[in-house]
Write an enzyme that holds these catalytic residues in place. Structure first.
Site, PDB file in Angstrom:
ATOM      1  N   SER A 241      -5.580  34.326  -9.344  1.00  0.00           N
ATOM      2  CA  SER A 241      -6.695  33.109 -10.422  1.00  0.00           C
ATOM      3  C   SER A 241      -6.829  32.128 -10.639  1.00  0.00           C
ATOM      4  O   SER A 241      -8.221  31.527 -10.806  1.00  0.00           O
ATOM      5  CB  SER A 241      -6.614  34.051 -12.583  1.00  0.00           C
ATOM      6  N   HIS A 271      -1.958  41.925 -10.217  1.00  0.00           N
ATOM      7  CA  HIS A 271      -2.488  40.497 -11.297  1.00  0.00           C
ATOM      8  C   HIS A 271      -2.197  40.806 -12.719  1.00  0.00           C
ATOM      9  O   HIS A 271      -1.819  41.314 -13.552  1.00  0.00           O
ATOM     10  CB  HIS A 271      -3.704  39.615 -10.458  1.00  0.00           C
ATOM     11  N   HIS A 318       7.091  39.940  -8.557  1.00  0.00           N
ATOM     12  CA  HIS A 318       6.602  39.559  -7.859  1.00  0.00           C
ATOM     13  C   HIS A 318       6.242  38.393  -6.616  1.00  0.00           C
ATOM     14  O   HIS A 318       6.865  38.905  -6.276  1.00  0.00           O
ATOM     15  CB  HIS A 318       7.042  38.452  -8.913  1.00  0.00           C
ATOM     16  N   ARG A 327       8.581  34.239 -19.087  1.00  0.00           N
ATOM     17  CA  ARG A 327       7.982  34.127 -19.583  1.00  0.00           C
ATOM     18  C   ARG A 327       8.234  34.907 -20.203  1.00  0.00           C
ATOM     19  O   ARG A 327       7.599  35.833 -21.720  1.00  0.00           O
ATOM     20  CB  ARG A 327       6.323  33.924 -19.104  1.00  0.00           C
ATOM     21  N   ASP A 373       4.076  40.912 -17.936  1.00  0.00           N
ATOM     22  CA  ASP A 373       3.254  41.413 -17.759  1.00  0.00           C
ATOM     23  C   ASP A 373       4.054  42.296 -18.885  1.00  0.00           C
ATOM     24  O   ASP A 373       3.472  43.438 -19.415  1.00  0.00           O
ATOM     25  CB  ASP A 373       2.325  41.821 -17.272  1.00  0.00           C
TER      26      ASP A 373
HETATM   27  N1  HAX Z   1       6.310  49.264  -8.649  1.00  0.00           N
HETATM   28  C1  HAX Z   1       6.601  49.848  -6.889  1.00  0.00           C
HETATM   29  N2  HAX Z   1       6.549  49.247  -5.336  1.00  0.00           N
HETATM   30  C2  HAX Z   1       6.481  47.796  -5.367  1.00  0.00           C
HETATM   31  C3  HAX Z   1       6.274  47.104  -7.000  1.00  0.00           C
HETATM   32  C4  HAX Z   1       6.740  47.970  -8.338  1.00  0.00           C
HETATM   33  N3  HAX Z   1       6.810  47.080  -9.091  1.00  0.00           N
HETATM   34  N4  HAX Z   1       6.274  45.745  -6.969  1.00  0.00           N
HETATM   35  C5  HAX Z   1       6.580  45.060  -5.372  1.00  0.00           C
HETATM   36  N5  HAX Z   1       6.470  46.725  -4.617  1.00  0.00           N
HETATM   37  C6  HAX Z   1       6.956  47.226  -3.349  1.00  0.00           C
HETATM   38  C7  HAX Z   1       5.296  46.229  -2.913  1.00  0.00           C
HETATM   39  O1  HAX Z   1       4.416  47.375  -2.854  1.00  0.00           O
HETATM   40  C8  HAX Z   1       5.441  46.934  -1.109  1.00  0.00           C
HETATM   41  O2  HAX Z   1       5.722  48.421  -1.274  1.00  0.00           O
HETATM   42  P1  HAX Z   1       4.414  48.330   0.611  1.00  0.00           P
HETATM   43  O3  HAX Z   1       5.923  47.670   1.568  1.00  0.00           O
HETATM   44  O4  HAX Z   1       5.108  50.200   0.942  1.00  0.00           O
HETATM   45  O5  HAX Z   1       3.638  47.975   0.716  1.00  0.00           O
HETATM   46  C9  HAX Z   1       6.813  45.989  -1.354  1.00  0.00           C
HETATM   47  O6  HAX Z   1       7.523  46.433  -2.784  1.00  0.00           O
HETATM   48  C10 HAX Z   1       7.371  44.858  -1.355  1.00  0.00           C
HETATM   49  O7  HAX Z   1       6.608  43.826  -1.686  1.00  0.00           O
HETATM   50  P2  HAX Z   1       6.451  42.892  -2.328  1.00  0.00           P
HETATM   51  O8  HAX Z   1       7.056  41.810  -1.059  1.00  0.00           O
HETATM   52  O9  HAX Z   1       8.290  42.184  -3.169  1.00  0.00           O
HETATM   53  O10 HAX Z   1       5.796  41.973  -3.149  1.00  0.00           O
HETATM   54  P3  HAX Z   1       3.998  41.509  -3.318  1.00  0.00           P
HETATM   55  O11 HAX Z   1       4.276  39.844  -3.279  1.00  0.00           O
HETATM   56  O12 HAX Z   1       3.833  41.669  -1.971  1.00  0.00           O
HETATM   57  O13 HAX Z   1       3.633  42.294  -4.378  1.00  0.00           O
HETATM   58  C11 HAX Z   1       3.752  42.188  -6.420  1.00  0.00           C
HETATM   59  C12 HAX Z   1       3.539  41.061  -6.207  1.00  0.00           C
HETATM   60  C13 HAX Z   1       3.397  41.594  -8.340  1.00  0.00           C
HETATM   61  C14 HAX Z   1       1.837  42.668  -6.213  1.00  0.00           C
HETATM   62  C15 HAX Z   1       4.662  43.684  -6.725  1.00  0.00           C
HETATM   63  O14 HAX Z   1       5.204  43.224  -7.283  1.00  0.00           O
HETATM   64  C16 HAX Z   1       3.728  44.692  -7.032  1.00  0.00           C
HETATM   65  O15 HAX Z   1       2.496  45.706  -7.271  1.00  0.00           O
HETATM   66  N6  HAX Z   1       3.583  44.460  -8.796  1.00  0.00           N
HETATM   67  C17 HAX Z   1       3.523  45.084 -10.035  1.00  0.00           C
HETATM   68  C18 HAX Z   1       2.391  44.978 -10.646  1.00  0.00           C
HETATM   69  C19 HAX Z   1       2.322  44.081 -11.354  1.00  0.00           C
HETATM   70  O16 HAX Z   1       3.420  44.243 -12.561  1.00  0.00           O
HETATM   71  N7  HAX Z   1       1.183  42.567 -11.345  1.00  0.00           N
HETATM   72  C20 HAX Z   1       1.569  41.512 -11.986  1.00  0.00           C
HETATM   73  C21 HAX Z   1       2.622  40.029 -11.298  1.00  0.00           C
HETATM   74  C22 HAX Z   1       2.260  39.665 -12.012  1.00  0.00           C
HETATM   75  C23 HAX Z   1       0.633  38.798 -12.259  1.00  0.00           C
HETATM   76  O17 HAX Z   1       0.793  38.167 -11.695  1.00  0.00           O
HETATM   77  N8  HAX Z   1       0.595  38.908 -13.584  1.00  0.00           N
HETATM   78  O18 HAX Z   1      -0.497  38.704 -13.725  1.00  0.00           O
END
Ligand code: HAX
Length: 439
Positions: A241, A271, A318, A327, A373
């Site tokens: 964002s 996000h 994250h 947070r 979150d």
């Molecule tokens: N559950 C399952 N798998 C997860 C995971 C979770 N909570 N977090 C990461 N992974 C997976 C990824 O999907 C990725 O899998 P693939 O290789 O199969 O694609 C692998 O672990 C490596 O990911 P990463 O490098 O650890 O994490 P990224 O930096 O790519 O992504 C995310 C960060 C926040 C998008 C990710 O952890 C996620 O999807 N979390 C769940 C959604 C969430 O809570 N989002 C909010 C984040 C905070 C925020 O912005 N708030 O507003």
């Protein structure tokens, strides 16, 4: 010129001069090398923009102008609950890098009250939408509809000198932040309270008035809102964002259009929408298990089932953080202080005990810990705000403080159009072939 605006002008003018001389001497200095993994992998860790209002450390979490969340709670002027910081004070801190006095924070409350009138056509635009339109869709449409008020857009149209961009951006920022609670509350009441709207209070602070217009008069809920609207405000510049706001703002799109773009990014489930996904995931789990107090074993099975369906566990992981999000911890402390027992809060804490071990065992998740979150929904449900489709709007109202303060800085420092370089995979193939030939 008001004191806050004058301070901002003086500080940003001085920093502009400093940056100019710094770049004159060092603009060729290498800071980082970028690797192929970063090029294909969402540009993780690449230092490529300046964001003055906050900075994120992977282990310590967020610092706003070098102040951690516990420091904000200690040093910022507080609302009438006497414990939680005023988001007004955080905005002042982010904009000029100084902790305001209580009188200065109160001035800002009053200033935003004066600027808070929302034009009627914004409400009629919202009223034209079906009430089942997602709250974030309504929010971004309303922000775009308010763009008719943009001082930046009208002054640009009249031929504004670039040295005045900061001034018009400051005015739009102040007006937009002032109006957001009423717009956001209107969306809540038309969607979930049969359109029974509540007039703004003339005595509450920015958060208390927002809670009041949502229909919540509980003082503990208002205290929660002060904390909530403070901790969600900023998370340095690289998150989706903030970065979207920065990118769109760099085209000199006005602050309304720019902020609406940032909110579209916040509405993604990876996000800000994760805050609704977390509570939905918990409610679905409780329904499937037929209990409000699942055991850790039951939760573990449900987590494994979620992963087996190829879904993420919302609220965990994250892109930058490598420890539990401060947070999340701040909200946990709030719950411990204010809430004696709550089933959903207890579930959140059990999930915290269970999920990190499971995610770590996958061997690919870089951060198995909870993010902001993972906790927020349980607190809102406790005080009766159960309509989780609305949660990301609350996040968005708070995020306005950080991204718009940062936009003021971008305009004051005269940052140029953002335009990073992309490559094709054909370019990568050739690059690798040349690299191999040289080796
Ligand atoms: N559950 C399952 N798998 C997860 C995971 C979770 N909570 N977090 C990461 N992974 C997976 C990824 O999907 C990725 O899998 P693939 O290789 O199969 O694609 C692998 O672990 C490596 O990911 P990463 O490098 O650890 O994490 P990224 O930096 O790519 O992504 C995310 C960060 C926040 C998008 C990710 O952890 C996620 O999807 N979390 C769940 C959604 C969430 O809570 N989002 C909010 C984040 C905070 C925020 O912005 N708030 O507003």
């Amino acid at each position: 010129m008001d004191t806050l605006k004058k301070k901002f002008y003086e500080k940003s003018s001085a920093l502009k001069v400093e940056i100019k001389s710094l770049l004159k001497e060092h603009s060729e200095l290498m800071v980082d090398d970028v690797n192929l993994g970063q090029i294909y992998g969402g540009a993780r860790d690449i230092k490529m923009m300046v964001w003055e209002t906050s900075e994120l450390d992977a282990m310590e979490g967020i610092r706003f102008r070098n102040m951690s969340i516990p420091e904000l709670k200690e040093k910022l002027p507080k609302g009438k609950d006497g414990k939680e910081p005023l988001p007004e004070a955080l905005f002042w801190l982010m904009l000029v890098g100084e902790v305001p006095t209580k009188a200065e924070a109160d001035w800002l409350t009053e200033e935003w009250r004066k600027r808070s009138t929302v034009p009627a056509h914004v409400f009629s635009t919202l009223d034209a939408l079906p009430t089942n339109t997602h709250a974030m869709t309504q929010f971004t449409i309303a922000i775009n509809a308010m763009q008719t008020e943009s001082i930046f857009a009208s002054r640009y149209d009249e031929g504004m000198n670039k040295d005045e961009y900061w001034d018009a951006t400051y005015e739009d920022t102040m007006n937009l932040i002032a109006k957001l609670p009423q717009v956001a509350a209107y969306i809540y009441r038309r969607t979930y309270a049969a359109g029974q709207h509540i007039a703004p209070s003339t005595t509450e602070d920015w958060s208390g008035n927002y809670a009041h217009m949502l229909g919540f008069e509980n003082e503990e809920f208002k205290a929660l809102m002060r904390l909530y609207l403070t901790i969600h405000a900023d998370h340095e510049g690289g998150n989706a964002s903030a970065h979207t706001t920065h990118l769109v703002g760099s085209t000199l799109s006005d602050p309304y259009l720019t902020f609406a773009a940032g909110m579209n990014a916040l509405a993604g489930p990876l996000h800000g929408l994760a805050n609704q996904e977390v509570i939905k995931w918990i409610f679905d789990m409780l329904e499937e298990l037929g209990t409000t107090a699942p055991t850790k074993e039951q939760i573990a099975d449900y987590v494994h089932a979620t992963l087996a369906k190829g879904q993420v566990v919302p609220g965990y992981g994250h892109a930058v953080l490598r420890r539990p999000d401060p947070r999340f911890m701040a909200q946990m402390e709030f719950a411990k202080e204010y809430i004696r027992h709550d089933d959903v809060v207890e579930v959140v804490w059990k999930v915290f005990d269970v999920v990190p071990g499971i995610l770590s065992s996958l061997g690919k998740v870089k951060n198995p810990w909870p993010n902001v979150d993972a906790h927020s929904g349980a607190l809102l449900v406790h005080y009766g705000l159960k309509e989780y489709g609305y949660y990301t709007v609350l996040f968005g109202v708070s995020r306005a403080l950080g991204v718009l303060a940062a936009l003021c800085w971008s305009r004051a420092l005269g940052f140029p159009l953002e335009r990073p370089k992309s490559v094709t995979t054909e370019w990568v193939r050739q690059f690798l072939a040349e690299h191999k030939a040289k080796a």
